[in-house]
Write a protein that holds these residues in place. Structure first.
Motif, short mmCIF file in Angstrom:
data_model
loop_
_atom_site.label_atom_id
_atom_site.label_comp_id
_atom_site.label_asym_id
_atom_site.label_seq_id
_atom_site.Cartn_x
_atom_site.Cartn_y
_atom_site.Cartn_z
N ASP A 1 0.81 -1.21 0.00
CA ASP A 1 0.00 0.00 0.00
C ASP A 1 0.85 1.27 0.00
OD1 ASP A 1 -2.48 1.66 0.63
OD2 ASP A 1 -1.25 2.05 2.39
N HIS A 2 1.91 1.29 0.79
CA HIS A 2 2.66 2.54 0.91
C HIS A 2 4.02 2.49 0.22
CE1 HIS A 2 2.05 6.36 3.18
NE2 HIS A 2 3.26 6.55 2.68
N GLY A 3 4.47 1.34 -0.19
CA GLY A 3 5.73 1.30 -0.91
C GLY A 3 6.28 -0.11 -0.98
N GLY A 4 6.98 -0.40 -2.08
CA GLY A 4 7.63 -1.70 -2.21
C GLY A 4 8.73 -1.86 -1.20
N PHE A 5 9.68 -0.94 -1.20
CA PHE A 5 10.68 -0.92 -0.14
C PHE A 5 11.12 0.51 0.09
CE2 PHE A 5 13.32 -1.41 -3.93
CZ PHE A 5 14.32 -0.47 -3.72
N ALA A 6 11.69 0.74 1.27
CA ALA A 6 12.11 2.08 1.65
C ALA A 6 13.45 2.00 2.36
CB ALA A 6 11.06 2.74 2.56
N LEU A 7 14.29 2.99 2.09
CA LEU A 7 15.52 3.21 2.83
C LEU A 7 15.37 4.51 3.59
CD1 LEU A 7 18.16 2.33 0.07
CD2 LEU A 7 17.19 0.81 1.79
N ARG A 8 15.67 4.47 4.88
CA ARG A 8 15.53 5.66 5.71
C ARG A 8 16.77 5.83 6.58
NH1 ARG A 8 12.15 6.15 11.28
NH2 ARG A 8 12.61 8.33 11.72
N ALA A 9 17.46 6.95 6.42
CA ALA A 9 18.64 7.27 7.23
C ALA A 9 19.69 6.17 7.15
CB ALA A 9 18.23 7.54 8.68
N THR A 10 19.87 5.58 5.98
CA THR A 10 20.81 4.48 5.80
C THR A 10 22.12 4.97 5.21
OG1 THR A 10 19.71 4.02 3.71
CG2 THR A 10 19.09 2.66 5.59
N ARG A 11 23.13 4.12 5.26
CA ARG A 11 24.44 4.42 4.70
C ARG A 11 24.93 3.21 3.90
NH1 ARG A 11 22.82 8.50 6.33
NH2 ARG A 11 23.84 10.11 7.60
N ASP A 12 25.27 3.45 2.62
CA ASP A 12 25.94 2.45 1.78
C ASP A 12 25.17 1.14 1.67
OD1 ASP A 12 28.08 4.26 1.42
OD2 ASP A 12 28.96 3.63 3.32
N CYS A 13 23.87 1.20 1.57
CA CYS A 13 23.06 0.00 1.36
C CYS A 13 22.93 -0.28 -0.13
CB CYS A 13 21.68 0.16 1.99
SG CYS A 13 21.72 0.17 3.80
N VAL A 14 22.72 -1.56 -0.47
CA VAL A 14 22.61 -1.99 -1.86
C VAL A 14 21.30 -2.73 -2.06
CG1 VAL A 14 23.59 -3.42 -3.70
CG2 VAL A 14 25.11 -2.14 -2.18
N GLY B 1 2.62 7.17 -1.67
CA GLY B 1 3.42 5.94 -1.74
C GLY B 1 4.26 5.88 -2.99
N SER B 2 5.10 4.86 -3.07
CA SER B 2 6.01 4.75 -4.20
C SER B 2 6.57 3.33 -4.26
CB SER B 2 7.16 5.75 -4.06
OG SER B 2 8.00 5.71 -5.18
N ASN B 3 6.97 2.92 -5.45
CA ASN B 3 7.63 1.63 -5.58
C ASN B 3 8.97 1.63 -4.84
OD1 ASN B 3 6.35 -0.46 -7.67
ND2 ASN B 3 5.81 1.60 -8.31
N VAL B 4 9.72 2.70 -5.00
CA VAL B 4 11.01 2.85 -4.33
C VAL B 4 11.01 4.19 -3.60
CG1 VAL B 4 13.50 3.07 -4.65
CG2 VAL B 4 12.20 1.49 -6.09
N TRP B 5 11.33 4.15 -2.33
CA TRP B 5 11.30 5.37 -1.53
C TRP B 5 12.60 5.46 -0.73
CZ3 TRP B 5 6.61 6.81 2.09
CH2 TRP B 5 6.58 8.19 2.28
N VAL B 6 13.37 6.53 -0.95
CA VAL B 6 14.63 6.77 -0.24
C VAL B 6 14.51 8.13 0.42
CG1 VAL B 6 17.13 6.91 -0.44
CG2 VAL B 6 15.84 5.45 -2.03
N PHE B 7 14.66 8.20 1.75
CA PHE B 7 14.38 9.46 2.42
C PHE B 7 15.08 9.52 3.77
CE2 PHE B 7 11.29 6.36 3.68
CZ PHE B 7 11.12 6.56 5.03
N GLY B 8 15.02 10.70 4.40
CA GLY B 8 15.46 10.85 5.77
C GLY B 8 16.97 10.75 5.94
N PHE C 1 1.42 4.41 -7.45
CA PHE C 1 1.33 5.87 -7.40
C PHE C 1 2.66 6.52 -7.80
CE2 PHE C 1 1.88 9.79 -4.88
CZ PHE C 1 0.80 10.52 -5.35
N GLY C 2 3.77 5.99 -7.33
CA GLY C 2 5.06 6.60 -7.59
C GLY C 2 6.07 5.59 -8.08
N GLY C 3 7.02 6.07 -8.87
CA GLY C 3 8.10 5.21 -9.33
C GLY C 3 9.24 5.21 -8.33
N VAL C 4 10.06 6.25 -8.38
CA VAL C 4 11.18 6.43 -7.47
C VAL C 4 11.06 7.80 -6.84
CG1 VAL C 4 13.68 6.56 -7.24
CG2 VAL C 4 12.67 4.94 -8.85
N ILE C 5 11.12 7.87 -5.52
CA ILE C 5 11.10 9.14 -4.82
C ILE C 5 12.31 9.20 -3.89
CG2 ILE C 5 9.86 10.64 -3.22
CD1 ILE C 5 7.26 9.46 -4.20
N ILE C 6 13.19 10.16 -4.13
CA ILE C 6 14.28 10.47 -3.20
C ILE C 6 13.91 11.79 -2.56
CG2 ILE C 6 16.75 10.94 -2.96
CD1 ILE C 6 17.22 9.35 -5.50
#
Length: 870
Positions: free
Chosen positions: A513-526, A541-548, A564-569
């Motif tokens: 509902d809100h996103g496929g996956f999200a990275l929040r306040a991360t460092r050097d993740c793949v 929401g978004s398929n890919v969400w990178v924030f914070g 709703f969204g593709g990629v949101i940084i």
């Protein structure tokens, strides 16, 4: 270099199927650490000889990258092969081979004669090579004296293998009680056979039962409760951890509790074609540091359709979060934590409120308050954006409460060692900013970050999270969303405040509902996955969400569709309980192979610097968007030096959207490829201080005002350090192209309907300025006919005079600033001959006819001179 996997297993006989996993170290970072890339294949037994096919695209053969530019030297691949012989027998083999290649179709590794690492029950009738048979005999303790004894020795080894496969783990020897069978004491690793209440050592079984018990067979669990079995298996592993092999589990199993609890063991979990489900509304499955979940056809799904996320910050799967309290000193990177048990150097630590006042979300008090007031009025204007349950800073006092944009209610005053005080009307109020830093040193409970705290606080909230978490392999993570407008907040996978976490392989994250996956306040993740499909609802929401405040993360998605969204940084870290103002993202790279059906948000960067989104094949209607804060702040957050690139697009042109504030050097690159050789780029809205790069296949930049859209002007704004300098504008209403100053006031324009130039009262002259030291003798107007020179009207700076020049730039006439006119030939081509000596005229006027030259010597006074032949 890419090469095909062409090796053929050394096992004899005819397998009925098989799978192959190849893991290769990739992407060496500055510290020498490599990311492991995984390739999955399946065995096409209908082909002669059998061949390995790609596990993602089943129509093509399996290829791997042999040596990339960032790979370590002498790359070695780790191969995990499963060959099936009918429905009940399979041989599993693990081995490492050096990656070599002669050409694109050549061998890339030495695939000959791998040795088996698992011998299944009843494998005696499967065809083995001589080498494999000899290995079974030797590990079984038999001695081959004559070749005729081989069948007997194999039978003995088989019996040992059967016994080894039935070993059940127990904590220690004293725990081996109950039913007869084979057991391993986990504290010593010794194997015992229990019969008649007596435990007899069986050391000959230990080599075949995986020394150290780092892998646990699912048959060893009592009953059919997978959850209880996994929890027991984890508890039974030694302190250093190990591998739990649950690949033989099938069917659907529901989880209701955390599998890993507070475990700090280094774990690897292998699962096969099994479905594990749980309700994210009640359980967010937390993964510990250095945990690796290897999926092989596994489905992880919500146990209910349209699930409600118990925590928007948690996710269906997430790395474990450890809340702590911290004592900080303003200006110092050294802190004291309440608990450092699981914290390591290199981990990310988030100081929830120690960053001082947010520079982006602030306002003022609408009225004065006392030290004990729990309702805090807010003034109008930008403070209306301060909404939600959060921490606020008034002066040096931290308060918590819930804001509706007009007031904060239920305020708790003087938090974390600050003092509750009276504050006057108009006093500044802001969100309390977070500090996101990386741990550089730990000494007892003292921790040093790579950045300082801004406030001196006591027992303030903070948290760190598990690092080195990895989910890989082949599988589906499904949110089971069926209602496109459900208002739940479930996310598939969330890595928060983690370092070096990975999500890789032939994985799909669908229907969240809100996103496929999200990275929040991360460092050097793949993140490198096959697909994210149908994630996000119709308004968020978004398929890919990178924030914070993410930094240095790398994301690759091969296919993206729906949602709703593709990629949101972005910097969207407010409006939610527990979501601190962590700030924008930096140097994040997202690559999408194929994207389509995303509505309305395509590729968006909002806040941050140095981020890049690259989309390969872009479907119709997908647009790029750079925004400064996207309306979620009271002032704009800088969005600088970011890039969005479309490699290929299928409609009339990708769209670029952006606002006009706090942006500089953001690039949009659209490249024409096979599907789009000559199309234009459409810009909706205002593009500010951005470098628009178009290839030769994009001949136009179109600034379109849609029908009914408000606003008379469209054009380009030039800024310096974010401050407006000048505009090139088109007035849609009057069809005039203009140059304007920093206030958008027209200085010079051209009426495109009539072709007439226009100047404003404040810009009455066209200024052609030669700067000090500038070269060139003339400046002025150059007239051409179909680009052929006809003449010039110019100013000659060295002689301070106006000049008329012919097409060869030779002076024909000149006029000095003092008023002297010099001409080579003077023509009065259409004389107005006076009718009498008192005819109307102006002194200095000259005329002529066939008999006289006439000169007006005073107003309406003429004299003439007779002409004669000569």
């Amino acid at each position: 270099m890419k090469a095909k996997v062409t090796g053929v297993s050394a096992w004899q006989g005819t397998p009925t199927g098989g799978t192959l996993s190849i893991r290769v170290p990739r992407y060496v970072d500055s510290s020498g650490n490599a990311t492991v890339e995984e390739y999955i294949g399946w065995l096409d037994v209908n082909h002669t000889p059998p061949r390995w096919m790609d596990g993602i695209d089943h129509t093509r053969e399996l290829y791997t990258i042999v040596q990339g530019p960032d790979d370590p030297p002498g790359v070695r691949g780790h191969f995990y092969e499963v060959l099936e012989y009918g429905p009940t027998k399979a041989v599993r083999t693990e081995f490492t081979r050096k990656m070599i290649s002669s050409d694109l179709d050549g061998l890339i590794f030495d695939y000959a004669a791998p040795e088996p690492t698992e011998i299944p029950v009843g494998f005696g009738d499967a065809p083995l090579t001589m080498r494999a048979a000899q290995q079974v005999i030797e590990e079984g303790g038999a001695v081959v004296s004559e070749w005729s004894d081989i069948k007997v020795d194999i039978a003995q080894a088989q019996a040992l293998a059967v016994a080894a496969a039935g070993i059940t783990p127990r904590a220690n020897l004293a725990a081996i009680t109950g039913a007869d069978g084979y057991y391993r004491a986990m504290d010593t690793g010794r194997v015992y056979q229990r019969a008649g209440g007596i435990n007899t050592p069986r050391p000959e079984l230990e080599p075949l039962s995986r020394a150290g018990q780092t892998a646990v067979q699912p048959e060893w669990y009592d009953g059919t409760d997978l959850q209880a079995g996994l929890i027991a298996a984890i508890a039974a592993l030694p302190a250093e951890g190990g591998t739990i092999d649950a690949r033989k589990w099938t069917g659907t199993h529901t989880l209701t509790a955390q599998l890993f609890a507070s475990s700090t063991k280094k774990l690897t979990l292998l699962t096969g074609r099994v479905t594990l489900q749980w309700n994210p509304g009640t359980l967010s499955l937390e993964l510990p540091s250095d945990f690796h979940w290897a999926l092989d056809g596994t489905t992880l799904q919500s146990s209910v359709p349209n699930p409600n996320g118990a925590s928007f910050t948690g996710g269906f799967l997430t790395n474990r979060r450890s809340p702590v309290t911290v004592n900080s000193t303003a200006g110092s990177p050294t802190l004291t934590l309440s608990d450092v048990t699981a914290l390591r150097v290199g981990d990310v630590l988030v100081l929830r409120v120690a960053g001082g006042a947010s520079p982006y979300a602030f306002g003022t008090l609408g009225a004065g308050i006392g030290a004990g007031d729990t309702t805090i009025p807010l003034s109008g204007g930008p403070v209306a954006g301060l909404k939600g349950q959060d921490y606020y800073l008034i002066g040096s006092e931290i308060v918590s409460g819930n804001s509706d944009g007009t007031q904060i209610t239920g305020a708790v005053r003087g938090l974390f060692g600050t003092t509750a005080a009276a504050h006057a009307s108009g006093a500044a109020l802001a969100w309390a900013q977070s500090v996101v830093g990386r741990v550089t040193a730990i000494s007892g409970t003292q921790v040093t970050l790579d950045k300082p705290a801004a406030l001196t606080l006591t027992a303030a909230p903070a948290y760190y999270a598990a690092s080195g978490v990895r989910i890989s392999g082949r599988g589906l993570i499904d949110g089971r969303k069926t209602d496109p407008d459900t208002t739940q907040n479930a996310l598939g996978v969330v890595y928060q405040a983690g370092a070096n976490c990975k999500l890789t392989g032939d994985l799909q994250l669908n229907n969240w509902d809100h996103g496929g996956f999200a990275l929040r306040a991360t460092r050097d993740c793949v993140v490198d996955v096959d697909a994210t499909l149908n994630n996000g609802r119709s308004n968020v929401g978004s398929n890919v969400w990178v924030f914070g405040s993410c930094e240095g993360d790398r994301v690759t998605v091969r296919r993206m569709s729906g949602g709703f969204g593709g990629v949101i940084i972005d910097d969207r870290t407010t409006f939610f309980t527990g979501w601190g103002v962590e700030g924008p993202c930096h140097n994040v790279t997202v690559t999408v192979g194929d994207v389509r059906g995303i509505d309305p948000y395509g590729m968006t960067i909002s806040g941050g610097t140095g981020n890049r989104i690259t989309a390969g094949r872009v479907g119709a209607g997908i647009f790029a968007n750079v925004a400064s804060g996207d309306g979620q702040w009271t002032v704009d957050m800088p969005t600088l030096d970011n890039t969005i690139e479309f490699i290929d697009h299928e409609d009339a042109g990708p769209q670029w959207r952006g606002d006009a504030v706090a942006k500089a050097a953001n690039n949009f690159i659209a490249r024409g490829a096979s599907l789009n050789m000559a199309r234009s780029m459409t810009i909706n809205g205002v593009v500010s201080s951005d470098n628009l790069k178009t290839s030769k296949n994009l001949p136009y930049t179109i600034l379109d005002r849609a029908a009914g859209q408000a606003g008379a002007f469209g054009g380009v704004l030039f800024t310096k350090a974010g401050v407006a300098s000048a505009y090139v504008l088109h007035n849609f209403d009057t069809n005039r192209l203009s140059l304007a100053d920093a206030t958008a006031t027209e200085a010079f324009g051209v009426d495109l309907t009539t072709g007439q130039p226009r100047v404003t009262a404040s810009a009455a002259y066209l200024n052609l300025n030669r700067k000090s030291g500038g070269s060139g003798g003339y400046g002025g107007l150059y007239f051409t006919d179909n680009l052929t020179a006809k003449g010039y009207f110019a100013f000659e700076w060295s002689l301070n005079r106006f000049v008329w020049l012919d097409s060869a730039a030779a002076v024909q006439a000149s006029m000095t600033a003092a008023g002297a006119l010099t001409v080579k030939r003077l023509f009065v081509s259409a004389p107005q001959v006076p009718a009498s000596a008192a005819a109307i005229g102006t002194a200095g006027e000259i005329s002529w006819d066939a008999n006289y030259i006439y000169i007006c010597v005073a107003t309406n006074t003429w004299r003439r001179v007779a002409l004669a032949a000569w």
